[in-house]
Design a protein around this motif. Structure first.
Motif, mmCIF file in Angstrom:
data_model
loop_
_atom_site.group_PDB
_atom_site.id
_atom_site.type_symbol
_atom_site.label_atom_id
_atom_site.label_comp_id
_atom_site.label_asym_id
_atom_site.label_seq_id
_atom_site.Cartn_x
_atom_site.Cartn_y
_atom_site.Cartn_z
ATOM 1 N N LYS A 152 0.891 -1.132 -0.050
ATOM 2 C CA LYS A 152 0.212 -0.085 0.119
ATOM 3 C C LYS A 152 0.836 1.367 -0.125
ATOM 4 C CE LYS A 152 -3.485 0.591 2.650
ATOM 5 N NZ LYS A 152 -4.156 0.647 4.111
ATOM 6 N N VAL A 153 1.897 1.489 0.797
ATOM 7 C CA VAL A 153 2.713 2.559 0.995
ATOM 8 C C VAL A 153 3.372 2.629 -0.341
ATOM 9 C CG1 VAL A 153 4.801 3.404 2.197
ATOM 10 C CG2 VAL A 153 2.829 2.148 3.363
ATOM 11 N N ILE A 154 3.919 1.778 -0.928
ATOM 12 C CA ILE A 154 4.980 1.851 -1.986
ATOM 13 C C ILE A 154 3.976 2.294 -3.399
ATOM 14 C CG2 ILE A 154 6.484 0.649 -3.660
ATOM 15 C CD1 ILE A 154 7.642 1.585 -1.238
ATOM 16 N N GLU A 155 2.812 1.755 -3.237
ATOM 17 C CA GLU A 155 1.992 1.871 -4.363
ATOM 18 C C GLU A 155 1.652 3.340 -4.417
ATOM 19 O OE1 GLU A 155 -0.060 0.946 -7.873
ATOM 20 O OE2 GLU A 155 1.471 -0.172 -6.868
ATOM 21 N N ILE A 156 1.121 4.160 -3.088
ATOM 22 C CA ILE A 156 1.268 5.293 -3.084
ATOM 23 C C ILE A 156 2.175 6.255 -3.373
ATOM 24 C CG2 ILE A 156 0.172 7.024 -1.679
ATOM 25 C CD1 ILE A 156 -1.763 4.911 -0.309
ATOM 26 N N LEU A 157 3.215 5.840 -2.643
ATOM 27 C CA LEU A 157 4.442 6.743 -2.774
ATOM 28 C C LEU A 157 5.206 6.732 -4.035
ATOM 29 C CD1 LEU A 157 6.149 6.535 0.782
ATOM 30 C CD2 LEU A 157 4.975 8.572 -0.139
ATOM 31 N N SER A 158 4.969 5.711 -4.670
ATOM 32 C CA SER A 158 5.676 5.339 -6.166
ATOM 33 C C SER A 158 7.304 5.473 -5.745
ATOM 34 C CB SER A 158 5.010 6.228 -7.036
ATOM 35 O OG SER A 158 5.767 6.047 -8.407
ATOM 36 N N ASP A 159 7.889 6.138 -6.657
ATOM 37 C CA ASP A 159 9.332 6.358 -6.375
ATOM 38 C C ASP A 159 9.516 7.791 -5.648
ATOM 39 O OD1 ASP A 159 11.841 5.124 -7.020
ATOM 40 O OD2 ASP A 159 12.130 6.773 -8.459
ATOM 41 N N ASN A 160 8.486 8.557 -5.212
ATOM 42 C CA ASN A 160 8.650 9.866 -4.501
ATOM 43 C C ASN A 160 9.070 9.688 -3.053
ATOM 44 O OD1 ASN A 160 8.197 10.907 -7.073
ATOM 45 N ND2 ASN A 160 5.846 10.516 -6.411
ATOM 46 N N TRP A 161 10.107 8.978 -2.709
ATOM 47 C CA TRP A 161 10.524 8.945 -1.408
ATOM 48 C C TRP A 161 12.129 8.433 -1.500
ATOM 49 C CZ3 TRP A 161 12.925 4.346 0.137
ATOM 50 C CH2 TRP A 161 12.770 3.236 -0.568
ATOM 51 N N GLU A 162 12.769 9.022 -0.310
ATOM 52 C CA GLU A 162 14.307 8.587 -0.172
ATOM 53 C C GLU A 162 14.585 7.852 1.192
ATOM 54 O OE1 GLU A 162 17.343 11.833 -1.694
ATOM 55 O OE2 GLU A 162 15.482 12.893 -0.963
ATOM 56 N N VAL A 163 13.783 8.092 2.346
ATOM 57 C CA VAL A 163 13.831 7.333 3.554
ATOM 58 C C VAL A 163 12.512 7.047 3.747
ATOM 59 C CG1 VAL A 163 14.605 7.453 5.847
ATOM 60 C CG2 VAL A 163 15.827 8.699 4.252
ATOM 61 N N LEU A 164 12.326 5.802 4.288
ATOM 62 C CA LEU A 164 11.019 5.270 4.556
ATOM 63 C C LEU A 164 11.213 4.467 5.961
ATOM 64 C CD1 LEU A 164 8.039 4.783 4.110
ATOM 65 C CD2 LEU A 164 8.668 2.674 2.560
ATOM 66 N N TYR A 165 10.657 4.834 6.880
ATOM 67 C CA TYR A 165 10.589 4.351 8.275
ATOM 68 C C TYR A 165 9.496 3.211 8.236
ATOM 69 C CZ TYR A 165 13.161 8.100 10.607
ATOM 70 O OH TYR A 165 13.989 9.178 10.879
ATOM 71 N N LEU A 166 9.913 1.975 8.279
ATOM 72 C CA LEU A 166 8.786 0.739 8.329
ATOM 73 C C LEU A 166 8.079 0.862 9.694
ATOM 74 C CD1 LEU A 166 10.603 -1.892 6.307
ATOM 75 C CD2 LEU A 166 8.933 -0.325 5.483
ATOM 76 N N GLY A 167 8.969 1.553 10.704
ATOM 77 C CA GLY A 167 8.290 1.440 11.996
ATOM 78 C C GLY A 167 9.369 2.730 12.681
ATOM 79 N N ALA A 168 8.737 3.096 13.940
ATOM 80 C CA ALA A 168 9.195 4.195 14.376
ATOM 81 C C ALA A 168 9.015 4.403 15.787
ATOM 82 C CB ALA A 168 9.194 5.726 13.794
ATOM 83 N N SER A 169 9.951 5.123 16.690
ATOM 84 C CA SER A 169 9.559 5.384 18.025
ATOM 85 C C SER A 169 9.081 6.874 18.134
ATOM 86 C CB SER A 169 10.914 5.061 19.043
ATOM 87 O OG SER A 169 11.186 3.839 18.891
#
Length: 286
Positions: A152-169
């Motif tokens: 879902k995340v990749i389908e929406i963001l497509s290639d428009n990202w550089e850093v993707l936290y799969l989880g965070a604090s």
């Protein structure tokens, strides 16, 4: 791609009568499938030499989603000469961050070794010519629907990202904007580097920030990039697709999983039950 109808079949693995398992599907969410292997060239798992058993648990999780994981032997900050280097750092004048914290930022030799370990991974990725990599700590836990959430995340963001936290604090939520999108934009209170995907465009800059050796990785080099050059192209998957197992047997920094899950916005019902007690060895009940 021109598909106007689909048929979904649900198979109950049971010997009881079908009438006992009637159900109504109120919502069916579809997304083009994107595997972790298709997004990154390599998925590294930081793991100390003496903690190989922990990597075995990571490997089993990777097998569940068909992810190829690479064990990266982490540098022990308590070993020589790293401990001596950290000790020298502790004697240096306090930086602005140190003064805000009321202590030296890298206050444990383990965090010193972590910085060096991450630097080694990024240098390895550059040498191999990788376009994107994932880095996991060896206490990560994949959600039960990791594949779908990532797709879902990749389908929406497509290639428009550089850093993707799969989880965070996420320590504070005051300025975080939550929408119906499966992600939010990180801010200065976003911590945690236990599960992050990086594009090649940030590799060298992160290495440069690490080489200053003046702040922990997540609150220093990673945040510098996320809030700087990669601002507007950095995101946190939400709900988080990966969390950290904070209850670590025998570790002084072990923390209460449920307490911190509430603070960080982790929905534990979306993760395998009992992960805080996972072990590579069978448990004898009686």
């Amino acid at each position: 791609n021109g598909i106007s109808q689909i048929r979904v079949g649900i198979l109950f693995s049971t010997v009881s009568e079908p009438e006992q398992h009637e159900m109504i599907i109120h919502n069916l969410e579809l997304s083009r499938f994107h595997s972790l292997n298709s997004i990154v060239d390599e998925s590294y798992v930081l793991n100390l030499k003496e903690d190989f058993d922990k990597y075995d648990l990571c490997r089993r999780q990777g097998e569940r989603i068909n992810a190829n994981l690479t064990r990266w032997e982490a540098i022990d900050g308590n070993s020589s000469p790293h401990f001596e280097d950290w000790s020298k750092y502790m004697q240096k004048p306090w930086s602005d961050m140190d003064k805000r914290l009321g202590r030296k930022s890298i206050d444990k030799p383990g965090a010193w070794g972590y910085l060096l370990s991450i630097k080694g991974i990024f240098k390895d990725a550059l040498e191999k010519g990788h376009e994107a990599i994932a880095i996991f700590d060896d206490d990560f836990v994949f959600s039960k629907s990791f594949d779908h959430g990532l797709s879902k995340v990749i389908e929406i963001l497509s290639d428009n990202w550089e850093v993707l936290y799969l989880g965070a604090s996420q320590w504070l939520w005051d300025n975080v904007s939550i929408s119906n999108l499966p992600y939010y934009v990180p801010d200065k209170n976003t911590n945690g580097s236990f599960s992050v995907i990086y594009k090649k465009s940030v590799f060298r800059e992160i290495i440069r920030h690490i080489e200053r050796m003046d702040a922990p990785f997540d609150a220093g080099p990673l945040r510098e990039v996320v809030m700087g050059s990669a601002s507007g192209r950095s995101f946190v998957a939400y709900p988080n697709l990966v969390i950290a197992n904070l209850e670590k047997t025998g570790i002084r920094e072990s923390r209460n999983q449920e307490e911190f899950a509430k603070r960080f916005g982790w929905d534990l019902s979306q993760f395998p039950s009992g992960f805080t007690t996972w072990s590579v060895k069978p448990t004898i009940l009686r």
